[in-house]
Design a protein around this motif. Structure first.
Motif, PDB file in Angstrom:
ATOM      1  N   GLY A 152      65.233  77.362  46.273  1.00 12.62           N
ATOM      2  CA  GLY A 152      64.497  76.565  45.426  1.00 12.62           C
ATOM      3  C   GLY A 152      63.433  75.445  46.071  1.00 12.62           C
ATOM      4  O   GLY A 152      63.275  75.455  47.207  1.00 12.62           O
ATOM      5  N   PRO A 153      62.459  74.831  45.078  1.00 14.09           N
ATOM      6  CA  PRO A 153      61.599  74.017  45.858  1.00 14.09           C
ATOM      7  C   PRO A 153      62.004  72.603  46.342  1.00 14.09           C
ATOM      8  O   PRO A 153      62.865  71.989  45.610  1.00 14.09           O
ATOM      9  N   LEU A 154      61.491  72.230  47.669  1.00 13.17           N
ATOM     10  CA  LEU A 154      61.516  70.969  48.013  1.00 13.17           C
ATOM     11  C   LEU A 154      60.270  70.313  48.218  1.00 13.17           C
ATOM     12  O   LEU A 154      59.294  70.701  48.801  1.00 13.17           O
ATOM     13  N   ILE A 155      60.031  69.114  47.405  1.00  9.21           N
ATOM     14  CA  ILE A 155      58.664  68.512  47.320  1.00  9.21           C
ATOM     15  C   ILE A 155      58.809  67.268  47.915  1.00  9.21           C
ATOM     16  O   ILE A 155      59.687  66.458  47.456  1.00  9.21           O
ATOM     17  N   VAL A 156      57.966  66.924  48.958  1.00  6.38           N
ATOM     18  CA  VAL A 156      57.858  65.662  49.580  1.00  6.38           C
ATOM     19  C   VAL A 156      56.794  64.963  49.464  1.00  6.38           C
ATOM     20  O   VAL A 156      55.340  65.283  49.533  1.00  6.38           O
ATOM     21  N   GLU A 157      56.857  63.840  48.512  1.00  7.67           N
ATOM     22  CA  GLU A 157      55.589  63.099  48.264  1.00  7.67           C
ATOM     23  C   GLU A 157      54.973  62.313  49.288  1.00  7.67           C
ATOM     24  O   GLU A 157      55.898  61.844  50.128  1.00  7.67           O
ATOM     25  N   ASP A 158      53.838  62.169  49.249  1.00  8.55           N
ATOM     26  CA  ASP A 158      53.234  61.142  50.131  1.00  8.55           C
ATOM     27  C   ASP A 158      53.027  59.721  49.593  1.00  8.55           C
ATOM     28  O   ASP A 158      52.400  59.579  48.474  1.00  8.55           O
ATOM     29  N   PRO A 159      53.573  58.794  50.065  1.00 11.57           N
ATOM     30  CA  PRO A 159      53.543  57.599  49.312  1.00 11.57           C
ATOM     31  C   PRO A 159      52.019  57.029  49.417  1.00 11.57           C
ATOM     32  O   PRO A 159      51.772  55.929  48.551  1.00 11.57           O
ATOM     33  N   ARG A 160      51.317  57.505  50.366  1.00 13.56           N
ATOM     34  CA  ARG A 160      49.874  56.975  50.246  1.00 13.56           C
ATOM     35  C   ARG A 160      49.010  58.327  49.809  1.00 13.56           C
ATOM     36  O   ARG A 160      47.950  58.636  50.615  1.00 13.56           O
ATOM     37  N   GLU A 161      49.512  59.132  48.962  1.00 17.27           N
ATOM     38  CA  GLU A 161      48.754  60.401  48.634  1.00 17.27           C
ATOM     39  C   GLU A 161      47.014  60.135  48.539  1.00 17.27           C
ATOM     40  O   GLU A 161      46.818  59.095  47.294  1.00 17.27           O
ATOM     41  N   PRO A 162      46.504  60.710  49.067  1.00 18.19           N
ATOM     42  CA  PRO A 162      44.974  60.337  49.129  1.00 18.19           C
ATOM     43  C   PRO A 162      44.284  61.255  48.118  1.00 18.19           C
ATOM     44  O   PRO A 162      43.051  60.924  47.447  1.00 18.19           O
ATOM     45  N   LEU A 163      44.790  62.360  47.340  1.00 19.30           N
ATOM     46  CA  LEU A 163      44.305  63.053  46.458  1.00 19.30           C
ATOM     47  C   LEU A 163      44.357  62.502  44.983  1.00 19.30           C
ATOM     48  O   LEU A 163      45.731  62.068  44.871  1.00 19.30           O
ATOM     49  N   GLY A 164      43.402  62.441  44.213  1.00 19.76           N
ATOM     50  CA  GLY A 164      43.516  61.790  42.962  1.00 19.76           C
ATOM     51  C   GLY A 164      43.579  63.213  41.995  1.00 19.76           C
ATOM     52  O   GLY A 164      42.871  63.682  42.073  1.00 19.76           O
ATOM     53  N   TYR A 165      44.856  63.268  41.466  1.00 20.54           N
ATOM     54  CA  TYR A 165      44.932  64.183  40.419  1.00 20.54           C
ATOM     55  C   TYR A 165      45.817  63.949  39.329  1.00 20.54           C
ATOM     56  O   TYR A 165      46.515  62.915  39.435  1.00 20.54           O
ATOM     57  N   ASP A 166      45.765  64.727  38.210  1.00 19.30           N
ATOM     58  CA  ASP A 166      46.517  64.144  37.047  1.00 19.30           C
ATOM     59  C   ASP A 166      48.172  64.518  36.733  1.00 19.30           C
ATOM     60  O   ASP A 166      48.880  63.695  36.535  1.00 19.30           O
ATOM     61  N   GLU A 167      48.272  65.473  37.421  1.00 23.22           N
ATOM     62  CA  GLU A 167      49.438  66.205  37.477  1.00 23.22           C
ATOM     63  C   GLU A 167      49.587  67.439  38.357  1.00 23.22           C
ATOM     64  O   GLU A 167      48.663  67.976  38.695  1.00 23.22           O
ATOM     65  N   GLU A 168      51.011  67.632  38.301  1.00 25.90           N
ATOM     66  CA  GLU A 168      51.260  68.944  39.155  1.00 25.90           C
ATOM     67  C   GLU A 168      52.091  70.095  38.660  1.00 25.90           C
ATOM     68  O   GLU A 168      53.057  69.597  37.999  1.00 25.90           O
TER      69      GLU A 168
END
Ligand SMILES: [Cu+2]
Length: 580
Positions: A152-168
């Motif tokens: 299964g997937p494990l997604i670790v978010e960046d609290p300072r994510e530099p990329l601007g995008y609408d959804e994933e």
């Protein structure tokens, strides 16, 4: 610091919330819970068990986490903690490996190296920090179990994510045979009994024969092309796709019809964005890409490279557009393809220059079904010894006739050539007759697996170690099924922090990777103590963040439902509600 999924602190209750009860946030499928506010999760339960799962049109018997395929998406935030309780309802021992995470070695799920597999009926609490943001996945690391549904997937978010995008969206690719043409163990036995390779499975891109066998199906998020996963978005949205290859034996060539894509990450780490039409992803690799979606319904194709088969999904931004044909020819698949030379690490991810180098030669024995590292098989493995703190160059020299996706546990190395600061990765494809440099900084002491992520090659011997720090006592990898040492190996949920932990005491010296024909696949048991995962305590980790303290570090999501294939996005800005 432990925030994940926007969870609020101090949620009470046992760490057994289970994926079912904390679903309803959003995720791979997320259908059930869109718009609802879930209770803050305290962790996730991965219940490994025999299950009937739907691949869309067809239901198969397999082993899975819960009832879902893939297993639930686990979300965390960089710097936070993941808590996952493995409950083993399988008839065989199992572990969970957190692929790509720079993890405490005792939580790495490497049977016979740092933990004994968890026995049938047993549980094991995985509790670990996730230092680096990015796209990862988890899977069983016992025998052939990863070629069943145990991933299964494990997604670790960046609290300072530099990329601007609408959804994933998360896209898990897999090759599938379990319950269709026997089990993966049956397939391994057949391969072990043969010295031939299927010469019809060929790709110039990978320098020859690409795989060991034809899987009857190829899946996106657990679904076959005739009942595909559908990713629903809107025209004009900038969308991040996180693509994970969880297959056992299949590299995929991925493209989105009608679009060029910008590759932004590989194996969790950012790279300078590169615009391409398509990319190749080996087993164990991950790629993230950004794309601004046009209006319509578009095929997302993952061609099984060299196998004349494909995985297929649909990206839909308008209701009325007709669904693309699953066999559609995509010019993008023959357009500009990403190469490793296109990829560069960010300056901040550059590793120091290595002071020395070692060569690891990848080979095949004349038998044709034994794969070696420095001429050794898994039952007497190659052991690279390094010094803590050093950066070492490993030259991967493939003298075998097949390509190998080589994966190192516990580290993210840097691919480097002359004058080229290549990407940070944890899995790299090495073609026949190719030599690749990977630089590794020894900053996470342990005895780490280093192996081919073709699961069949792994089980046919292509497994070594990369080790430093105090060597676990009793470490030994005798022939399959022998159990040396004893089971008093520590590390359960009551450890605290990672720094300064000693190596677990009483390491199980058992060989779980007998590399030769005829060994029994996933039966790595050998633990004689009641519960493989829980005997003893390791190291001096101290107490602290056990099953009781702190707030949930990991959440989970329901995966796509068989009856309702629409995939809802995970919105970065509004994680709790659907915005369409
Ligand atoms: Cu291989």
């Amino acid at each position: 610091m432990f925030a994940a999924l926007g969870a609020t602190p101090a949620a009470a209750g046992a760490a057994t919330g289970g994926v079912e009860s904390v679903g309803g946030v959003k995720g791979v499928g997320g259908v059930g819970g869109v718009g609802r506010v879930a209770r803050p999760p305290r962790g996730v339960t991965l219940r490994a068990r025999p299950a009937s799962v739907s691949l869309g049109r067809r239901t198969v018997s397999t082993w899975a986490y819960g009832e879902s395929l893939p297993g639930p998406r686990i979300d965390a935030t960089a710097g936070g903690v993941v808590r996952a309780r493995l409950v083993n309802d399988l008839p065989a021992p199992t572990t969970v490996h957190w692929h790509g995470i720079r993890i405490d070695p005792r939580m790495d799920g490497a049977p016979g190296y740092t933990q004994q597999p968890t026995r049938p009926g047993g549980t094991f609490d995985y509790v670990f920090e996730v230092p680096d943001p990015g796209t990862y996945f988890y899977h069983s690391h016992v025998g052939m179990q990863n070629d069943r549904g145990l991933y299964g997937p494990l997604i670790v978010e960046d609290p300072r994510e530099p990329l601007g995008y609408d959804e994933e969206f998360t896209v898990l690719l897999d090759d599938w045979l379990d319950g269709v043409s026997g089990t993966p163990d049956d397939a391994l036995r057949r391969l072990n009994a043969s010295t031939e390779h299927d010469d019809t499975l060929r790709s110039d891109l990978l320098g020859g024969v690409v795989g060991e066998l034809r899987h009857p199906y190829h899946l996106v998020n657990g679904r076959t092309p005739d009942a595909p996963a559908v990713f629903i978005s809107r025209p004009g949205r900038l969308v991040r796709f996180r693509v994970i290859n969880a297959a056992a034996d299949t590299p995929f060539r991925v493209a989105l019809g009608g679009h060029r894509i910008a590759i932004t990450h590989t194996d969790g780490f950012p790279c300078r964005p590169v615009t391409v039409d398509t990319f190749l992803i080996g087993m164990g690799e991950r790629y993230d890409f950004l794309v601004r979606l046009g209006p319509g319904a578009f095929p997302l194709v993952a061609e099984a490279e060299g196998k004349r088969a494909r995985a297929f999904a649909v990206v839909r931004t308008t209701k009325l557009a007709s669904t693309p044909n699953r066999n559609v020819r995509l010019p993008e698949l023959n357009g500009r393809i990403l190469t490793y030379a296109d990829l560069e690490a960010r300056d901040s991810d550059e590793l120091p220059r290595p002071a020395r180098r070692v060569t690891v030669t990848l080979g095949m024995r004349p038998s044709g079904n034994e794969w070696t590292m420095n001429d050794r098989l898994a039952n007497d493995p190659m052991r690279l010894r390094v010094e803590r703190g050093e950066t070492i160059r490993i030259v991967l020299d493939n003298q075998s006739p097949m390509w190998h996706p080589m994966h190192l546990h516990g580290h993210t190395f840097q691919l480097r050539g002359t004058g080229w600061g290549g990407p940070r990765k944890d899995t790299v494809n090495v073609k026949p007759r190719e030599r690749l440099n990977i630089d590794v900084q020894a900053d996470n002491p342990g005895e780490w697996m280093f192996h081919c992520h073709n699961l069949y090659h792994q089980e046919q011997g292509m497994m070594g170690t990369f080790g430093y720090g105090p060597q676990p006592p009793g470490l030994g990898h005798s022939t399959h099924g022998n159990q040396g040492g004893q089971g008093g190996q520590g590390s359960r949920s009551d450890r605290g922090g990672r720094g300064g932990n000693g190596t677990p005491a009483g390491h199980a010296g058992q060989g779980v990777h007998g590399g030769r024909a005829g060994h029994g696949g996933q039966d790595t048991r050998g633990g004689r103590d009641g519960d493989g995962g829980h005997a003893g305590r390791g190291g001096d980790g101290g107490r602290g963040d056990g099953a009781r303290g702190g707030q949930g570090g990991a959440g989970s999501h329901g995966a796509s439902r068989p009856d309702k294939p629409a995939e809802r996005p995970t919105s970065r800005r509004h994680r709790r509600e659907a915005d369409h």
